[in-house]
Every structure is written in C-alpha cells, then in structure tokens.
Enzyme design. Structure first.
Site, PDB file in Angstrom:
ATOM      1  N   ASP A 113       0.841  -1.188   0.000  1.00 15.12           N
ATOM      2  CA  ASP A 113       0.000   0.000   0.000  1.00 15.12           C
ATOM      3  C   ASP A 113       0.890   1.257   0.000  1.00 15.12           C
ATOM      4  O   ASP A 113       1.794   1.355  -0.819  1.00 15.12           O
ATOM      5  CB  ASP A 113      -0.970  -0.065   1.192  1.00 15.12           C
ATOM      6  CG  ASP A 113      -2.075   0.965   1.137  1.00 15.12           C
ATOM      7  OD1 ASP A 113      -3.071   0.728   0.412  1.00 15.12           O
ATOM      8  OD2 ASP A 113      -1.953   2.018   1.799  1.00 15.12           O
ATOM      9  N   ASP A 262      -8.200  -7.330  -4.904  1.00 10.97           N
ATOM     10  CA  ASP A 262      -8.014  -5.972  -4.390  1.00 10.97           C
ATOM     11  C   ASP A 262      -8.997  -5.021  -5.068  1.00 10.97           C
ATOM     12  O   ASP A 262      -9.102  -4.994  -6.297  1.00 10.97           O
ATOM     13  CB  ASP A 262      -6.571  -5.522  -4.660  1.00 10.97           C
ATOM     14  CG  ASP A 262      -6.181  -4.275  -3.900  1.00 10.97           C
ATOM     15  OD1 ASP A 262      -7.062  -3.486  -3.514  1.00 10.97           O
ATOM     16  OD2 ASP A 262      -4.966  -4.075  -3.710  1.00 10.97           O
ATOM     17  N   HIS A 291      -6.759  -6.963  -0.862  1.00 11.22           N
ATOM     18  CA  HIS A 291      -5.736  -5.918  -0.744  1.00 11.22           C
ATOM     19  C   HIS A 291      -4.651  -6.280   0.260  1.00 11.22           C
ATOM     20  O   HIS A 291      -3.575  -5.702   0.224  1.00 11.22           O
ATOM     21  CB  HIS A 291      -6.408  -4.604  -0.327  1.00 11.22           C
ATOM     22  CG  HIS A 291      -5.488  -3.434  -0.274  1.00 11.22           C
ATOM     23  ND1 HIS A 291      -4.876  -2.908  -1.389  1.00 11.22           N
ATOM     24  CD2 HIS A 291      -5.050  -2.678   0.776  1.00 11.22           C
ATOM     25  CE1 HIS A 291      -4.123  -1.878  -1.052  1.00 11.22           C
ATOM     26  NE2 HIS A 291      -4.210  -1.724   0.267  1.00 11.22           N
TER      27      HIS A 291
END
Length: 312
Positions: A113, A262, A291
């Site tokens: 991320d 995701d 994710h």
C-alpha cells in the site's frame, strides 16, 4: 498510540523499540540476528501498522534481521501535532530510522500500500543501501513509462478512491476517517477487501482500531488519501526521479505478489505499472487474496518472500 506492552492476546509478541531521531516517538520492531548483512524492512500502508506483518516476522527473523516501523500516526508510533503527514515527511522519518539510527545496508524492502511510494522514494534517495524490492498490492513510482496514466485510471476505477473522492467532496471523509476506531474494519473489508472475513475476530478488530482513540489520533489515516483526493493547489509539482538513482533501483531484483481481489489498488493497473518498471521480474497472482495478502494468504506470501530472498 498503542501502549508498548500491548500484545493483542499474544498475537503480537514482539518487543517494542523506540526512537525520537525524527522528532517524534517512533515505534519499530527489530528482530533476528543483528550481524545479518541483508536486513528485511517491511513497510505498512493505510490504515494498518506493523501488525499487518505479524505472520512473517517470526519465520523471517530466524535467518534475517527484520525491521518493521510504524509510520507516524499509526500503531505504536505517536501522532504529533504540527506535522504534515505527507509522503515526504514519512520518507524523512524512515531515513532517520534506517540510516541515522540503524545504519542498515543491503536492505530488502517489502512494501504494501502506501509503503510502496514511501519505500520507493527512500530507495531513490539511497540506492546504494537497497538490495531487493518485494512488492505486494502497492505501486512503485520510479519514473517508469505509463505510470501516471495507470494511476489516473486506478483513481477513477477503484472503489476505495471513488469513495474517498466523493467523501472529500461532501465533507464526510474527515468524519469517517476521524472515527477510524469505529470505521476501520468496514473500510478494510468493504473498500479494500479482506478476502477471508473469517479472520476478522474481536482481537483482529481491536488490533487495527486501537490506535484511533479520537480525532487527534487519526491525522495519519486522514492525510494519506487526502494527498490524492484533495491535493494542495499551491504545492510544487513532484520532481521527476533522478535518472541515475532510478536506473540503479530498476536494476535490482524485484518481485510482485498481487492479491487479485483488491478493490483499492486494482491488479489491472498495478501489474502493468510494476512490469513497466521491472519487465523481467516475476509477478505472482494470488487469486484468493484481496488488498492484504499478508492477512488473506500469509503462508503463501511468506513462502514467496523466502524464495525471493534465497534465489536473488
């Protein structure tokens, strides 16, 4: 800030370490042999903290030094007043820890991320300290062709960014993220996607919500998306990466393990962006992960990372 002694029912058994080298109380895990020449640094993103990597730290630390920082405003790190919580500040905080305090070299960056942009910028500033890059559900802005267009497409298509854009426009973004202690589980499950909802136990919920005790403790979790959905119109444009530093990083061994479910960073945009940077690097598609592959498929992610470490 989560107390140093908190273990979340034994699921987080790692000793807390702290530094104030960057001007705030920053927490990090430092496990494994100190003499190891190729440390592994795991960087979390939004809205998580080092707890994201709990299944990997123990096994990896049997053979490698493992360092896991909590970014400013997350986990066991402080959320100080007067900080911008913008990307550049997170990069400077990481430099203070990895360079000034720990002086790490031959680093394997493991990025998730927002850990991707933070780690990529750190790598561009210190290419000589980087040995490898392992990415999972993140993006790496390294000056590769087509990156900007792919990120614009993701911004338009992503459930997370569609929500963040609309929430910023109607004024609810700071309200929702400012109450992350109550909303963080929904954000992770619904807008980013946890593919195995059975892992969401009361301990899991408490671990990811514990930092966010009030609006003041939510500055970090608010500012990450706001950088994209409400950029400062007076801010100077981002500088292009130094081509020499970028070339050095793009020549390093790299790998992407992508959770294909995701809904925040969409694989159809993230995978081409990674391949534009590292055309010969392996890309592993994790069909049963969203994710957060380290939550959905931790054993597979660990095996891939260990194979990457041993084969490069």
């Amino acid at each position: 800030m989560i107390p140093a002694e908190e273990t979340f029912d034994g699921t987080w058994p790692f000793r807390a370490n702290y530094t104030e080298a960057a001007g705030f109380r920053q927490h990090y895990v430092d496990e494994g042999p100190r003499g190891q020449s190729d440390p592994v640094v795991l960087l979390h993103g939004e809205p998580t903290w080092g707890y994201l990597w709990r299944h990997l730290i123990g096994p990896l630390s049997r053979t490698h030094r493992v360092v896991v920082p909590d970014h400013m405003g997350f986990g066991k790190s402080a959320t100080p007043d007067g900080s911008s919580y913008l990307l550049g500040e997170h990069v400077r905080n990481l430099e203070s820890l990895l360079v000034d305090v720990l002086d790490l070299k031959q680093i394997t960056l493991v990025l998730h991320d927002w850990g991707g942009p933070i780690g990529a910028e750190f790598a561009l500033r210190h290419p000589g300290r980087i040995a490898r890059v392992f990415a999972t559900n993140t993006v790496l802005p390294l000056g590769q062709p087509g990156y900007g267009e792919l990120m614009v497409a993701n911004f338009v298509d992503s459930a997370w960014f569609r929500w963040a854009r609309a929430a910023q426009q109607d004024g609810s973004l700071e309200e929702v993220l400012g109450n992350a202690g109550s909303t963080v589980t929904h954000l992770m499950l619904a807008l980013q996607t946890v593919a195995r909802p059975q892992i969401v136990t009361p301990t899991w919920v408490r671990a990811y919500s514990a930092h966010f005790t009030g609006r003041a403790e939510c500055r970090g979790v608010i500012r990450f998306p706001q950088q994209l959905v409400a950029p400062d119109p007076d801010a100077p444009p981002a500088a292009a990466p130094d081509p020499v530093a970028a070339a050095a990083i793009l020549a390093k061994p790299a790998m992407l393990a992508e959770g294909m479910r995701d809904t925040a960073l969409l694989p159809r945009h993230v995978i081409p962006a990674f391949r534009a940077a590292f055309p010969d690097a392996p890309v592993i598609e994790l069909a049963d992960a969203g994710h957060f592959p380290s939550e959905d498929t931790p054993e597979t992610l660990l095996a891939l990372l260990q194979l990457f470490l041993h084969s490069t």
